[in-house]
Design a protein around this motif. Structure first.
Motif, PDB file in Angstrom:
ATOM      1  N   PHE A 237       0.854  -1.196   0.000  1.00  0.00           N
ATOM      2  CA  PHE A 237       0.000   0.000   0.000  1.00  0.00           C
ATOM      3  C   PHE A 237       0.885   1.239   0.000  1.00  0.00           C
ATOM      4  N   THR A 238       0.353   2.297  -0.585  1.00  0.00           N
ATOM      5  CA  THR A 238       1.029   3.593  -0.566  1.00  0.00           C
ATOM      6  C   THR A 238       0.924   4.164   0.833  1.00  0.00           C
ATOM      7  N   ALA A 239       2.047   4.610   1.376  1.00  0.00           N
ATOM      8  CA  ALA A 239       2.064   5.098   2.758  1.00  0.00           C
ATOM      9  C   ALA A 239       2.835   6.408   2.855  1.00  0.00           C
ATOM     10  N   GLY A 240       2.182   7.395   3.468  1.00  0.00           N
ATOM     11  CA  GLY A 240       2.849   8.667   3.725  1.00  0.00           C
ATOM     12  C   GLY A 240       3.301   8.784   5.168  1.00  0.00           C
ATOM     13  N   SER A 241       2.717   7.957   6.025  1.00  0.00           N
ATOM     14  CA  SER A 241       3.031   8.060   7.456  1.00  0.00           C
ATOM     15  C   SER A 241       4.219   7.178   7.801  1.00  0.00           C
ATOM     16  N   VAL A 242       5.337   7.439   7.148  1.00  0.00           N
ATOM     17  CA  VAL A 242       6.572   6.698   7.416  1.00  0.00           C
ATOM     18  C   VAL A 242       7.552   7.690   8.044  1.00  0.00           C
TER      19      VAL A 242
ATOM     20  N   VAL B 157       5.558   2.904  10.550  1.00  0.00           N
ATOM     21  CA  VAL B 157       4.583   3.001   9.467  1.00  0.00           C
ATOM     22  C   VAL B 157       3.200   2.982  10.112  1.00  0.00           C
ATOM     23  N   GLY B 158       2.386   3.969   9.790  1.00  0.00           N
ATOM     24  CA  GLY B 158       1.007   3.975  10.291  1.00  0.00           C
ATOM     25  C   GLY B 158       0.096   3.311   9.274  1.00  0.00           C
ATOM     26  N   ILE B 159      -0.709   2.360   9.737  1.00  0.00           N
ATOM     27  CA  ILE B 159      -1.634   1.690   8.810  1.00  0.00           C
ATOM     28  C   ILE B 159      -3.039   1.698   9.397  1.00  0.00           C
ATOM     29  N   ALA B 160      -3.998   2.071   8.553  1.00  0.00           N
ATOM     30  CA  ALA B 160      -5.400   2.123   8.978  1.00  0.00           C
ATOM     31  C   ALA B 160      -5.892   0.717   9.322  1.00  0.00           C
ATOM     32  N   LEU B 161      -6.673   0.633  10.389  1.00  0.00           N
ATOM     33  CA  LEU B 161      -7.230  -0.674  10.781  1.00  0.00           C
ATOM     34  C   LEU B 161      -8.132  -1.225   9.684  1.00  0.00           C
ATOM     35  N   THR B 162      -8.674  -0.325   8.851  1.00  0.00           N
ATOM     36  CA  THR B 162      -9.579  -0.754   7.775  1.00  0.00           C
ATOM     37  C   THR B 162      -8.829  -1.124   6.490  1.00  0.00           C
ATOM     38  N   SER B 163      -7.510  -0.950   6.463  1.00  0.00           N
ATOM     39  CA  SER B 163      -6.753  -1.221   5.232  1.00  0.00           C
ATOM     40  C   SER B 163      -6.806  -2.707   4.882  1.00  0.00           C
ATOM     41  N   SER B 164      -6.858  -2.981   3.593  1.00  0.00           N
ATOM     42  CA  SER B 164      -6.839  -4.380   3.141  1.00  0.00           C
ATOM     43  C   SER B 164      -5.501  -5.047   3.482  1.00  0.00           C
ATOM     44  N   CYS B 165      -4.490  -4.232   3.768  1.00  0.00           N
ATOM     45  CA  CYS B 165      -3.169  -4.778   4.115  1.00  0.00           C
ATOM     46  C   CYS B 165      -2.983  -4.908   5.626  1.00  0.00           C
TER      47      CYS B 165
ATOM     48  N   ARG C 145      -1.631   3.319  -8.034  1.00  0.00           N
ATOM     49  CA  ARG C 145      -2.212   1.970  -8.038  1.00  0.00           C
ATOM     50  C   ARG C 145      -2.228   1.386  -6.627  1.00  0.00           C
ATOM     51  N   CYS C 146      -1.162   1.628  -5.865  1.00  0.00           N
ATOM     52  CA  CYS C 146      -1.075   1.049  -4.515  1.00  0.00           C
ATOM     53  C   CYS C 146      -1.932   1.817  -3.512  1.00  0.00           C
ATOM     54  N   ALA C 147      -2.587   2.892  -3.978  1.00  0.00           N
ATOM     55  CA  ALA C 147      -3.520   3.628  -3.119  1.00  0.00           C
ATOM     56  C   ALA C 147      -4.962   3.438  -3.586  1.00  0.00           C
ATOM     57  N   THR C 148      -5.159   2.555  -4.560  1.00  0.00           N
ATOM     58  CA  THR C 148      -6.493   2.400  -5.150  1.00  0.00           C
ATOM     59  C   THR C 148      -7.180   1.154  -4.608  1.00  0.00           C
ATOM     60  N   HIS C 149      -8.331   1.377  -3.982  1.00  0.00           N
ATOM     61  CA  HIS C 149      -9.104   0.269  -3.407  1.00  0.00           C
ATOM     62  C   HIS C 149      -9.463  -0.742  -4.495  1.00  0.00           C
ATOM     63  N   GLY C 150      -9.121  -1.995  -4.261  1.00  0.00           N
ATOM     64  CA  GLY C 150      -9.505  -3.058  -5.185  1.00  0.00           C
ATOM     65  C   GLY C 150      -8.545  -3.287  -6.341  1.00  0.00           C
TER      66      GLY C 150
ATOM     67  N   ASP D 141      -5.214  -4.356  -8.465  1.00  0.00           N
ATOM     68  CA  ASP D 141      -4.124  -5.326  -8.339  1.00  0.00           C
ATOM     69  C   ASP D 141      -2.826  -4.533  -8.314  1.00  0.00           C
ATOM     70  N   ARG D 142      -2.271  -4.396  -7.142  1.00  0.00           N
ATOM     71  CA  ARG D 142      -1.116  -3.496  -6.946  1.00  0.00           C
ATOM     72  C   ARG D 142       0.137  -3.996  -7.632  1.00  0.00           C
ATOM     73  N   PHE D 143       0.161  -5.287  -7.965  1.00  0.00           N
ATOM     74  CA  PHE D 143       1.371  -5.881  -8.530  1.00  0.00           C
ATOM     75  C   PHE D 143       1.235  -6.098 -10.045  1.00  0.00           C
TER      76      PHE D 143
ATOM     77  N   LEU E  70       6.461  13.587  -3.449  1.00  0.00           N
ATOM     78  CA  LEU E  70       5.883  14.054  -2.183  1.00  0.00           C
ATOM     79  C   LEU E  70       4.376  14.166  -2.313  1.00  0.00           C
ATOM     80  N   TRP E  71       3.696  14.151  -1.173  1.00  0.00           N
ATOM     81  CA  TRP E  71       2.242  14.330  -1.109  1.00  0.00           C
ATOM     82  C   TRP E  71       1.984  15.611  -0.330  1.00  0.00           C
ATOM     83  N   TYR E  72       1.288  16.545  -0.966  1.00  0.00           N
ATOM     84  CA  TYR E  72       1.067  17.853  -0.354  1.00  0.00           C
ATOM     85  C   TYR E  72      -0.233  18.427  -0.893  1.00  0.00           C
TER      86      TYR E  72
HETATM   87  C1  LIG Z   1      -0.101   9.745  -0.652  1.00  0.00           C
HETATM   88  C2  LIG Z   1      -0.857   8.698   0.123  1.00  0.00           C
HETATM   89  C3  LIG Z   1      -0.408   8.304   1.370  1.00  0.00           C
HETATM   90  C4  LIG Z   1      -1.082   7.329   2.100  1.00  0.00           C
HETATM   91  N1  LIG Z   1      -0.616   6.967   3.340  1.00  0.00           N
HETATM   92  C5  LIG Z   1      -1.229   5.980   4.021  1.00  0.00           C
HETATM   93  C6  LIG Z   1      -0.717   5.548   5.271  1.00  0.00           C
HETATM   94  O1  LIG Z   1       0.304   6.050   5.758  1.00  0.00           O
HETATM   95  N2  LIG Z   1      -1.363   4.545   5.921  1.00  0.00           N
HETATM   96  C7  LIG Z   1      -2.490   3.949   5.409  1.00  0.00           C
HETATM   97  O2  LIG Z   1      -3.033   3.047   6.046  1.00  0.00           O
HETATM   98  N3  LIG Z   1      -3.009   4.350   4.216  1.00  0.00           N
HETATM   99  C8  LIG Z   1      -2.390   5.337   3.519  1.00  0.00           C
HETATM  100  N4  LIG Z   1      -2.879   5.730   2.316  1.00  0.00           N
HETATM  101  C9  LIG Z   1      -4.059   5.092   1.798  1.00  0.00           C
HETATM  102  C10 LIG Z   1      -3.738   3.763   1.210  1.00  0.00           C
HETATM  103  O3  LIG Z   1      -2.700   3.732   0.277  1.00  0.00           O
HETATM  104  C11 LIG Z   1      -5.052   3.316   0.543  1.00  0.00           C
HETATM  105  O4  LIG Z   1      -6.149   3.739   1.267  1.00  0.00           O
HETATM  106  C12 LIG Z   1      -5.248   1.946   0.571  1.00  0.00           C
HETATM  107  O5  LIG Z   1      -4.148   1.279   0.024  1.00  0.00           O
HETATM  108  C13 LIG Z   1      -6.552   1.648  -0.201  1.00  0.00           C
HETATM  109  O6  LIG Z   1      -6.617   0.321  -0.322  1.00  0.00           O
HETATM  110  P1  LIG Z   1      -7.530  -0.636   0.555  1.00  0.00           P
HETATM  111  O7  LIG Z   1      -8.896  -0.216   0.219  1.00  0.00           O
HETATM  112  O8  LIG Z   1      -7.110  -1.935   0.012  1.00  0.00           O
HETATM  113  O9  LIG Z   1      -7.199  -0.460   1.984  1.00  0.00           O
HETATM  114  C14 LIG Z   1      -2.234   6.722   1.565  1.00  0.00           C
HETATM  115  C15 LIG Z   1      -2.692   7.096   0.292  1.00  0.00           C
HETATM  116  C16 LIG Z   1      -2.010   8.081  -0.423  1.00  0.00           C
HETATM  117  C17 LIG Z   1      -2.494   8.479  -1.793  1.00  0.00           C
END
Ligand SMILES: Cc1cc2nc3c(=O)[nH]c(=O)nc-3n(C[C@H](O)[C@H](O)[C@H](O)COP(=O)(O)O)c2cc1C
Length: 176
Positions: A43-48, A60-68, A93-98, A100-102, A159-161
């Motif tokens: 998954f795409t992560a900004g909270s690193v 790394v912060g990950i949402a409890l609802t994340s598919s990962c 792609r790695c931030a898009t729900h559903g 195929d990230r690979f 960067l994300w801003y």
């Molecule tokens: C720039 C950016 C940064 C993100 N950072 C995080 C993060 O740090 N932690 C997280 O859980 N999701 C983060 N997300 C969201 C996940 O990438 C995204 O919600 C998730 O992969 C959607 O897929 P899912 O529906 O399979 O959970 C970020 C998204 C973007 C675009």
């Protein structure tokens, strides 16, 4: 006690919190791991964040609802690929729900462990998980880097801003 000072009540609403945090530029990384069945997750992560030097620790912060989330919370190790400006497509792609990230074919498997990572990233940290800490609706996954793979340090970062991807315009020559 009433209103904004009530400790049981969030002091700011979710929209003003989001608007405020949109002013905080963050890195764009892709965090990857394998689950117990050997399936790839990313998954795409900004909270690193770099949280400690001795010992070296990243968070790394990950949402409890994340598919990962299930895979990340249980993983013994994970990779953090720090993205360069030309990696927007995989970041989206790695931030898009559903999605195929690979599917794009950008990932490789780390020698010996098979954890996926992005070889064209600026830097990749292979981390061993040391702790998982619950924080609100996220888990904070702490890991110690056990190997670092350096790509092209001169490539500008992604960067994300203000809710979009950006690339800083260099004003001085790249140092490394
Ligand atoms: C720039 C950016 C940064 C993100 N950072 C995080 C993060 O740090 N932690 C997280 O859980 N999701 C983060 N997300 C969201 C996940 O990438 C995204 O919600 C998730 O992969 C959607 O897929 P899912 O529906 O399979 O959970 C970020 C998204 C973007 C675009």
């Amino acid at each position: 006690m009433t209103g904004a000072d009530d400790p049981a009540r969030p002091a700011v609403g979710p929209q003003s919190f989001r608007d405020a945090m949109a002013q905080l530029a963050s890195p764009v990384t892709v965090v990857t791991t394998l689950d117990a069945a050997g399936r790839r997750h990313g998954f795409t992560a900004g909270s690193v964040v770099s949280v400690s030097l001795d010992p070296p620790l990243v968070m790394v912060g990950i949402a409890l609802t994340s598919s990962c989330h299930t895979a990340m919370a249980a993983a013994a190790e994970f990779c953090v690929s720090i993205l360069a400006e030309d990696q927007r497509a995989v970041a989206k792609r790695c931030a898009t729900h559903g999605a195929d990230r690979f599917a794009g074919g950008e990932f490789a498997a780390w020698d010996g462990t098979g954890v996926p990572y992005l070889p064209d990233a600026k830097v990749v940290l292979r981390c061993r998980t040391t702790d998982v800490v619950r924080a609100g609706d996220h888990d904070l996954v702490l890991g110690t880097p056990v190997e670092i793979r350096t790509g092209d340090p001169a490539k500008p970062p992604l960067l994300w801003y203000r809710r979009d991807f950006h690339t800083p315009t260099p004003t001085t020559p790249a140092l490394a």
